[in-house]
Scaffold this active site. Structure first.
Site, mmCIF file in Angstrom:
data_model
loop_
_atom_site.group_PDB
_atom_site.id
_atom_site.type_symbol
_atom_site.label_atom_id
_atom_site.label_comp_id
_atom_site.label_asym_id
_atom_site.label_seq_id
_atom_site.Cartn_x
_atom_site.Cartn_y
_atom_site.Cartn_z
ATOM 1 N N ASP A 1 0.876 -1.160 0.000
ATOM 2 C CA ASP A 1 0.000 0.000 0.000
ATOM 3 C C ASP A 1 0.923 1.222 0.000
ATOM 4 O O ASP A 1 2.101 1.135 0.362
ATOM 5 C CB ASP A 1 -0.947 -0.016 1.213
ATOM 6 C CG ASP A 1 -2.187 0.851 0.981
ATOM 7 O OD1 ASP A 1 -2.154 1.720 0.080
ATOM 8 O OD2 ASP A 1 -3.186 0.667 1.706
ATOM 9 N N TRP A 2 0.384 2.355 -0.415
ATOM 10 C CA TRP A 2 1.220 3.539 -0.630
ATOM 11 C C TRP A 2 1.836 4.029 0.690
ATOM 12 O O TRP A 2 1.107 4.369 1.622
ATOM 13 C CB TRP A 2 0.376 4.616 -1.304
ATOM 14 C CG TRP A 2 0.386 4.531 -2.813
ATOM 15 C CD1 TRP A 2 0.607 5.582 -3.660
ATOM 16 C CD2 TRP A 2 0.211 3.380 -3.658
ATOM 17 N NE1 TRP A 2 0.592 5.128 -4.966
ATOM 18 C CE2 TRP A 2 0.357 3.808 -5.002
ATOM 19 C CE3 TRP A 2 -0.018 2.020 -3.423
ATOM 20 C CZ2 TRP A 2 0.273 2.926 -6.085
ATOM 21 C CZ3 TRP A 2 -0.115 1.147 -4.498
ATOM 22 C CH2 TRP A 2 0.029 1.597 -5.810
#
Ligand SMILES: *[C@@H]1O[C@H](CO)[C@@H](O)[C@H](O)[C@H]1NC(C)=O
Ligand SMILES: *[C@@H]1O[C@H](CO)[C@@H](O)[C@H](O)[C@H]1NC(C)=O
Ligand SMILES: *[C@@H]1O[C@H](CO)[C@@H](O)[C@H](O)[C@H]1NC(C)=O
Ligand SMILES: *[C@@H]1O[C@H](CO)[C@@H](O)[C@H](O)[C@H]1NC(C)=O
Ligand SMILES: *[C@@H]1O[C@H](CO)[C@@H](O)[C@H](O)[C@H]1NC(C)=O
Ligand SMILES: *[C@@H]1O[C@H](CO)[C@@H](O)[C@H](O)[C@H]1NC(C)=O
Ligand SMILES: *[C@@H]1O[C@H](CO)[C@@H](O)[C@H](O)[C@H]1NC(C)=O
Ligand SMILES: *[C@@H]1O[C@H](CO)[C@@H](O)[C@H](O)[C@H]1NC(C)=O
Ligand SMILES: *[C@@H]1O[C@H](CO)[C@@H](O)[C@H](O)[C@H]1NC(C)=O
Ligand SMILES: *[C@@H]1O[C@H](CO)[C@@H](O)[C@H](O)[C@H]1NC(C)=O
Ligand SMILES: *[C@@H]1O[C@H](CO)[C@@H](O)[C@H](O)[C@H]1NC(C)=O
Ligand SMILES: *[C@@H]1O[C@H](CO)[C@@H](O)[C@H](O)[C@H]1NC(C)=O
Length: 791
Positions: A274-275
């Protein structure tokens, strides 16, 4: 360093008093290499591709970079590779122009319609492809929906893992059939937004992200379950999550990545962070992370936990180059499998929408700008929006409407939005969201940029014009609750609609399960005057409905998040153009406090803590979430899981159960055979089938959703087994008087529990109860069978 063993402690007590020490996350190394199982030709292509790359190029392949998309892998022109473009998200190509905004996952789940869910995926992915996006960041099965307060539950499907698993596989099949990679997310235990990421507290100490502490059986039977469906459906990618698990971060947890995902489920694709969920380089890579997104850290576009660190680590001997090759093969095998080496160019307008880190380090080929990819998808969006609307109450068949002479419309959810058509940024970050305008989808990275919006009021006016009905409205909730406000609406309308909404957005959890903006006061004010009040909710999750039993509230519809055709979808249902067939994919309890069994972890103390490990979320309710909880404790609810009315009636008869294989040959354990994507293939073998006949006993055509629940045996020294678990459903359309036999296959997995000592799915000895009905509490037919004899 590895975030292992960060905490451990006393024993916690689960629901039934079984001592549970959540412990630490055990190390599982090395990271299993992909063999491209099921993707053989593409695997060979990926192998040839890797063998042509320099070490620097391999590092580039696994590291996000600046570029036109939400996530970018830079191209390597030398080998004819043009890069990879990743875009949000689960209900639309999020920020694109001239793209459709589809129904949310929650609506898809509420339809219980495999075909419509597949089509949603197929059409949505066609739009990603038309815009040159190789990877769609979705679907969502984590959060599963442990807590109704979770801010992102609506992006996913249902707190029931079986329903979510079916919805995920249909979506993945649809999207990947269109040639787009799915990234099934967020793996795993990402059940709250509060403290989902580490932060710097008042004391300059990094306070670590919340740790989801989940016992092994619950992990398998609830949270991992839909991921198994997704891996089996061939998802190209899995996105690891922000939270920790037993103290170890989701993107560097070797137990969940190397162990559960790549060994037990046989996942052959790549794990993308995930970012900003990557917190280490070599340690994350060895724990199973294959791609770092968005890449740059610390505000510098050239610095990354991966990138140059990968090259250095291989050169100085701390990272094995074979593992780097495996990472690239994992990324390129699904790319070749979906023939993405021949792909439309990235929409030329994308850099305008993603200008976070200019200039680009690598070249990207851009095509025409503002390509219109919407096609005729609106029709299917309208259809799913109606199919995911659940009719909860319909006193004296007040619906469907004929041609009322006077209509009143109330509630700030009825009219047009006034703060813009893209629910991202400032006005959308308040707990209640924006005040004026309908809620077609919720906020954050899971939203979509609307190219237009059909509001309920627009669609009601259009329909009323055909019938000659008067339509009068007050859309200001504060005004509606003031004494005498409704006098301007005289005479009292034949029917009054109240449109309510409940906002949620990534990054924060919900603060109330009642609809927002004084909803209860608005309903009560309208119902005090209007004895035919119909309440419609647009909601990013479940709602409690304190007004539900008001006798003047004659109908209630949970319309969820229908997407851009919202008004048309609801008017189709209100006027009987579509016979409602949605069913609740969650439970509506009597009181908000009834949901306290699985709270979001948060407190003033935690908000002010100086202890880096203070944020611990013990999943002590174990398997007993949503209807599993209410059933186990015999608790009354307002509207149960699986419930939803129709304009017709259905009956059910002749339950038949047969073993699909000779029953003496069924052993309690699955055969020891090679693992394929989805895990041990014998878990998916059908062992029994169940048969019932459904009849439409009313006088209009309609769709029914018969549901099979199993009562599996209790297991000694384990967390409690739920009383009833969904293990089959189908949606069938029947003409008045028509009957149809419906078959439900029961697989080995459906009949097993996860045995923590044997580390295997096991069929318990004893009786399996079979309960078939039209909801989790409307059971019409019951029988039982024994798969494995006692002793
Ligand atoms: C979580 O469980 C551990 C035992 O595994 C216990 O020490 C800890 O106090 C529990 N935390 C909370 C917040 O209940
Ligand atoms: C977390 O700890 C529990 C209790 O020891 C264990 O059953 C479970 O497998 C662990 N999960 C992970 C992901 O480490
Ligand atoms: C790898 O390089 C060889 C020799 O230059 C070339 O023939 C082949 O096409 C290349 N393969 C790929 C996948 O780039
Ligand atoms: C946090 O660090 C800054 C910079 O080093 C320092 O000025 C400040 O006093 C520190 N705050 C606390 C609460 O320790
Ligand atoms: C390597 O990773 C560290 C963070 O651990 C980062 O500060 C540094 O800039 C990275 N180096 C490169 C070359 O990306
Ligand atoms: C090797 O390189 C990695 C990545 O830059 C670095 O983190 C590590 O400390 C280095 N190890 C040695 C022994 O030089
Ligand atoms: C529903 O119908 C019954 C029987 O006709 C009637 O007694 C009752 O008042 C009706 N209820 C409402 C809310 O109209
Ligand atoms: C809504 O009604 C309240 C109460 O009459 C009023 O104060 C407020 O200004 C109204 N809002 C708008 C946007 O008109
Ligand atoms: C709710 O109603 C009260 C009383 O009418 C009003 O003061 C308040 O502003 C309203 N709140 C919202 C969010 O509309
Ligand atoms: C229902 O409507 C009637 C007629 O308008 C009204 O007299 C009565 O008070 C209302 N009941 C409630 C509970 O609002
Ligand atoms: C969590 O706690 C903080 C501080 O008490 C509060 O500001 C925030 O609204 C809370 N969040 C939720 C979802 O309760
Ligand atoms: C189901 O129905 C079919 C056709 O009526 C029948 O052949 C079969 O034996 C039935 N039973 C099961 C359990 O499939």
């Amino acid at each position: 360093m590895l975030f292992l063993a960060l905490w451990s402690g006393l024993l916690a007590l689960t629901a039934q008093g079984v001592a549970q020490d959540y412990g630490t996350s055990p190390p599982v190394y090395p990271s299993p290499p992909t063999a491209g199982i099921g993707w053989d030709a593409a695997f060979a292509q990926a192998e040839a591709f890797v063998s042509n790359l320099t070490l620097e190029e391999k590092a580039q392949m696994v590291t996000g970079t600046t570029g036109p998309c939400v996530g970018n892998i830079g191209g390597i022109p030398r080998v004819g590779f043009e890069g990879i473009c990743m875009q949000d998200g689960p209900l639309a190509i999020r920020q694109a122009t001239y793209a459709s905004v589809f129904s949310a996952g929650l609506t898809a789940a509420a339809s219980w319609d495999r075909g419509l869910i597949f089509t949603r995926g197929l059409y949505m992915a066609a739009e990603f492809k038309g815009k040159g996006s190789h990877v769609a960041l979705g679907p969502v099965v984590g959060p599963l929906g442990r807590s109704g307060y979770g801010g992102r539950g609506w992006e996913g499907f249902s707190p029931d893992p079986y329903l979510t698993g079916v919805a995920a596989e249909q979506t993945i099949w649809g999207m990947q059939q269109a040639g787009v990679q799915t990234s099934l997310k967020h793996y795993i235990g990402n059940e709250q937004e509060t403290q989902r990421n580490p932060d710097l507290s008042i004391s300059n100490t990094t306070i670590e992200a919340v740790s989801s502490n989940i016992d092994d059986r619950t992990m398998h039977e609830l949270y991992l379950w839909p991921f198994a469906n997704g891996v089996r459906a061939g998802t190209a990618s899995i996105m690891c999550s922000y939270n920790r698990l037993n103290g170890s971060y989701g993107c560097q947890n070797s137990k969940t990545l190397n162990g559960l995902l790549k060994t037990e489920l046989g996942f052959q694709g790549y794990v993308v962070s995930d970012w900003q969920a990557t917190h280490a380089g070599v340690d994350a890579i060895n724990a199973g992370l294959d791609m770092d997104m968005p890449g740059p850290v610390g505000g510098s576009q050239n610095a990354s936990f991966f990138g140059g660190n990968v090259t250095q680590a291989v050169n100085n001997g701390t990272l094995n180059q074979d593992r780097v090759d495996d990472m690239v093969r994992r990324i390129m095998t699904p790319y070749f499998h979906l023939k993405q080496n021949e792909y439309p160019p990235i929409d030329g307008y994308e850099p305008t929408l993603n200008s976070r880190y200019p200039p680009y380090q690598y070249p990207f080929t851009l095509g025409a700008s503002n390509v219109d990819v919407r096609d005729n998808h609106a029709q299917s969006i309208r259809e799913l929006g109606a199919a995911g609307t659940v009719l909860l109450k319909n006193t004296n068949n007040t619906l469907p409407l004929k041609a009322p002479r006077t209509i009143g419309v109330f509630g700030n959810d009825a009219g047009d939005v006034v703060d813009g058509l893209y629910f991202s940024g400032a006005p959308f970050q308040q707990p209640q969201g924006y005040e004026y305008g309908t809620l077609p989808v919720a906020g954050g990275s899971g939203t979509g940029r609307l190219s237009y919006l059909v509001t309920p009021l627009d669609a009601i006016k259009a329909r009323a014009a055909r019938d000659g009905s008067l339509v009068r409205y007050i859309l200001n909730n504060t005004l509606t609750t003031q004494p005498g406000a409704l006098r301007t609406i005289a005479p009292v309308p034949e029917v009054c609609f109240v449109f309510l909404k409940s906002w949620a957005s990534e990054g924060s959890d919900r603060v109330s399960l009642e609809a927002n903006w004084n909803s209860t006061a608005v309903v009560n004010a309208v119902a005090a005057t209007c004895k035919n009040t119909i309440v419609i909710t647009h909601s990013a999750g479940l709602n409690v409905m304190p007004w539900a039993n008001n006798p003047n509230v004659t109908a209630i519809l949970a319309a969820h998040l229908p997407g851009q055709e919202s008004g048309n979808s609801i008017v189709d249902v209100l006027y009987g153009v579509v016979n409602p067939s949605g069913k609740l994919p969650y439970t509506i309890a009597l009181n908000e406090s009834d949901y306290r069994f699985a709270d979001i972890t948060n407190s003033t103390e935690l908000q002010q803590t100086e202890d880096p490990n203070a944020w611990q979320s013990n999943f002590t309710e174990a398997l007993l979430i949503d209807y599993r909880h209410f059933d186990y404790y015999n608790q009354s609810v307002l509207y149960e899981f699986g419930f939803g009315l129709s304009y017709t009636t259905f009956d059910m008869s002749t339950l038949d159960i047969e073993p699909a294989v000779p029953s003496l040959e069924i052993s309690p354990l699955p055969d020891a055979v090679p693992i394929v994507p989805g895990g041990n293939p014998t878990l998916w073998q059908v062992l029994y089938t169940v048969n019932i006949t459904v009849t439409n006993t009313g006088d209009v055509a309609g769709a029914s959703v018969p549901q099979v629940y199993l009562a599996l045996p209790q297991i000694a020294n384990s967390v409690p087994t739920p009383k009833n678990v969904l293990r089959g459903f189908d949606k069938i359309t029947l003409q008045p008087g028509q009957s149809q036999t419906v078959n439900f296959p029961l697989t080995r997995r459906d009949l097993s529990y996860w045995d923590v000592n044997m580390q295997e799915w096991v069929i318990a000895s004893g009786t399996v109860g079979v309960n078939v009905g039209f909801s989790s509490r409307d059971i019409r037919l019951t029988d039982q069978f024994v798969v494995v004899q006692e002793g």
